[in-house]
Design an enzyme around this catalytic site. Structure first.
Site, short mmCIF file in Angstrom:
data_model
loop_
_atom_site.label_atom_id
_atom_site.label_comp_id
_atom_site.label_asym_id
_atom_site.label_seq_id
_atom_site.Cartn_x
_atom_site.Cartn_y
_atom_site.Cartn_z
CD GLU A 36 38.42 153.07 90.46
OE1 GLU A 36 38.15 153.89 89.57
OE2 GLU A 36 38.55 151.85 90.25
CD GLU A 65 41.43 155.87 87.89
OE1 GLU A 65 40.68 155.22 87.13
OE2 GLU A 65 42.03 155.35 88.85
#
EC number: 3.2.1.23
Length: 700
Positions: A162, A321
């Site tokens: 991320e 995710e």
């Protein structure tokens, strides 16, 4: 700058060699004693898990002190997983540095806009432009790649994590020097920077690249130079991308046969990086998505996944995710409703994902995310969440056996265009109203089309949208000369284009187009906007809404259209008190251009208002048939198709709070909160229900 070459598409290969869907999670065995690991693998096998992401935040365990590596624990768990048939998506482990590194080298830590140090204590507190941090991170990448280069259970590299989630902006001297170099590459000479940023305003003229600063704190209430702010957004995305590419290339040099990716954060409100630009630099696109609870849960998820699919250029992508239930980082964190765990995953799958994964496997006992849901909750195996996890695993296996993996999302009839740079420019400019930004609008249009039983595709501005019969530009603030040429050519060739308020205000450097808005599209649209009429609800004496002659109400923004070309047809006007100066002014128009048509909506409508005006707008543009051909607005209908176009997988999702009856078209593969009638011709979808069918034969 030259356009980068897109990396060749490479998808991870299953350990058993078959083409099937991936199903798994982030796994953090280092949070647990080893006597838990075998139980984890037993339950993973029960759930149908076939892949895990490992070591995402494990740098301090892998390299407990400088240059001393401990792979033994990681070797043991990888071996256990692999022997159980579970592939490993191995992280580079560089997401957060260990404390020994930041203690020895505090110069790698971020600085905020006031110059304050962002200290360790959370994650991602490193500077992407720090040569010191890069050196340590790449040493770790080399050590990881050398150690696992021949490991048979390694199926992919999970590079970083991320990027930009917590270190999107850095204002340190390292960042300053890197920003200066970035500007030199982009503009070549300092006068070009001055022109782009309009530095003669407020005496900001530059005489040397060394005078360029990041947009550091300039005093409360002051306004930053918007051209510099826009370029700093671009630079920050590029700086993180360069760091990712350095990690990627280090891993790829040693393990050239292993596909590499990193997890994006694409959502209706996710604008941290230019993910479409980043899409060129991964072997396959991966995304993290956390659903927005409430009324727009399904619609926002579908919108986001559609954009991911476009960033992936219609190649299968990886959902890295999501959550099984509640997250931990909102002020209030609602649990998912019955059926939403499976429904959400099936929706991502419908819109192009070939991998469905969660954060995380086992819910943490300690740390900042201990209340974030997981596949295996605190309450253990005998829970509704884990039963749903197992049900989903079985359904994914069935869909794999039916041939879903490798099919692609069927193209929609409408393209909604989104632009990261337009959103960045909107969010920083001192504008007529801070209540509106580009990024807010495409999701509103997405819902309005669904309410008319039309599913749009969401495309980045640089993707190929010219092949769609209808293209919508919702508040596309930045339109440069090249994009203007594309739009003119598209409409002249027969395309249908809808442009809204807030579009074409400025060029790629946020320099306003003169002569009337929307700049280079005035001739195409057959009108000119003189100024804006922003609305201020709650402020007595000021305009707070505008009624239209077609029965809808505009809020927040309206354009003052001062000129219409001959032949421009008015579809709706304003009804307002004389003192507003808006009564009778055009609000919605359509204009013939070449072989096509271009419509303009000069005010902001909510999703309900847009849904109401769309039928008339589509009819005026001679594309009304796309509405009648789609189906039931109570349903989200999505199709994936095989390469030979002979097999379709039809996904149906209930968008309402009541049961919906649907027609069964083929063999039912999955029915979640769904029941098929005895004759097999109709099914009932409950709230949060979903149905997946396999239909063989060409579509008529």
């Amino acid at each position: 700058m030259s356009k980068p070459t897109r990396r060749a598409y490479r998808w991870p290969k299953h350990l058993k060699g078959q083409q099937s869907l991936w199903y798994g999670c982030d796994y953090n065995p280092d949070q647990w004693p080893e006597d838990v690991w075998d139980e984890d693998i037993r339950l993973m096998t029960k759930a149908g898990v076939n892949v895990v992401a490992l070591a995402v935040f494990s740098w301090s365990r892998i390299e407990p002190s400088q240059g001393v590596f401990d792979f033994d624990w990681l070797d043991r768990i990888i071996d256990k997983l692999g022997r159980a048939g579970i592939g490993v998506n191995l992280a580079s482990a560089t997401a957060t540095p260990p404390l020994w590194l930041t203690q020895a080298h505090p110069e790698v830590l971020l600085r905020d806009e006031r110059g304050d140090t962002v200290w360790p204590g959370a994650r991602q507190h490193w500077r992407p432009t720090s040569p010191v941090f890069r050196s340590y991170a790449l040493k770790l990448c080399r050590a990881m790649a050398e150690h696992y280069r021949d490991n048979p259970y390694l199926v992919a590299w999970h590079v970083g994590n991320e990027y930009g989630c917590h270190n999107r902006f850095d204002y340190s001297d390292d960042a300053m020097r890197a920003f200066q170099r970035w500007c030199r590459r982009r503009y070549k000479d300092i006068d070009a920077v001055n022109r782009a940023w309009g530095t003669d305003f407020w005496s900001q003229r530059l005489s040397d690249f060394s005078q360029i600063l990041p947009p550091r704190f300039i005093g409360q209430g002051n306004f930053q130079n918007p051209g510099r702010m826009l370029d700093f957004e671009r630079f920050s995305s590029d700086a993180l991308k360069d760091f990712y590419m350095a990690e990627r290339d280090t891993l790829a040099e040693i393990t050239p046969d292993i596909p590499l990716t990193t997890n994006f954060m694409v959502s209706a409100g996710g604008f941290a990086l230019d993910y479409d630009d980043w899409g060129d630099q991964v072997d396959f696109v991966a995304n993290d998505h956390y659903a927005m609870p409430g009324r727009d849960h399904l619609e926002e998820l579908a919108y986001s996944s559609s954009l991911v699919d476009a960033i992936a250029r219609r190649r299968p992508w990886w959902l890295m995710e999501q959550s099984t239930s509640a997250v931990n980082w909102r002020p209030v964190n609602p649990r998912k409703e019955p059926g939403q765990l499976e429904r959400d995953s099936l929706a991502h799958l419908a819109l192009g994902a070939d991998a469905i994964c969660y954060f995380q496997w086992r819910q943490s006992r300690a740390g900042a995310e201990k209340f974030h849901s997981a596949m295996l909750p605190h309450a253990g195996e005998d829970t509704a969440v884990f039963r749903d996890v197992c049900q989903l695993g079985g359904d994914l296996q069935g869909l794999s056996q039916a041939g879903l993996a490798g099919t692609t999302l069927a193209k929609a009839p409408v393209a909604l265009v989104f632009d990261y740079a337009s959103q960045w420019a909107n969010s920083h400019a001192a504008s007529p109203s801070d209540r509106v930004e580009h990024g807010q609008e495409p999701p509103v249009w997405y819902r309005a089309f669904l309410d008319n039983a039309i599913r749009p595709d969401v495309l980045p501005v640089r993707a190929t949208w010219e092949e769609y019969p209808l293209v919508v530009l919702p508040a596309l603030y930045l339109i440069d000369a090249d994009l203007s040429k594309r739009l003119h050519k598209y409409v002249h060739g027969g395309g249908r284009l809808i442009v809204t308020w807030g579009s074409g205000i400025a060029d790629e450097q946020d320099r306003v187009w003169t002569g009337g808005y929307p700049g280079p599209l005035r001739d195409l649209l057959g009108l000119s906007v003189e100024e804006f009429a922003p609305m201020a609800p709650g402020t007595p004496g000021l305009l707070d809404h505008l009624d239209l002659t077609d029965g809808v109400t505009a809020h927040d923004w309206a354009d003052v259209i001062g000129h219409l070309d001959k032949g421009t047809k008015v579809l709706a006007s304003y009804r307002a008190d004389p003192w507003t100066g808006m009564d009778g002014m055009p609000a919605m128009t359509v204009h013939d251009w070449g072989h096509g048509k271009a419509a303009y909506l000069g005010c902001r409508l909510d999703a309900q208002g847009l849904a109401k005006v769309l039928p008339a707008l589509l009819e005026a543009m001679d594309v009304a048939d796309m509405r009648s051909a789609q189906g039931d607005p109570d349903l989200l209908r999505v199709e994936r198709v095989s390469q030979d176009d002979r097999t379709r997988f039809v996904f149906l999702f209930n968008r309402t709070r009541h049961p919906v009856q649907v027609q069964v078209e083929g063999r039912v593969l999955v029915g979640s909160l769904a029941s098929v009638d005895g004759d097999g011709k109709q099914a009932s979808l409950q709230v949060n229900g979903a149905l997946v069918q396999r239909v063989v034969g060409h579509r008529h």
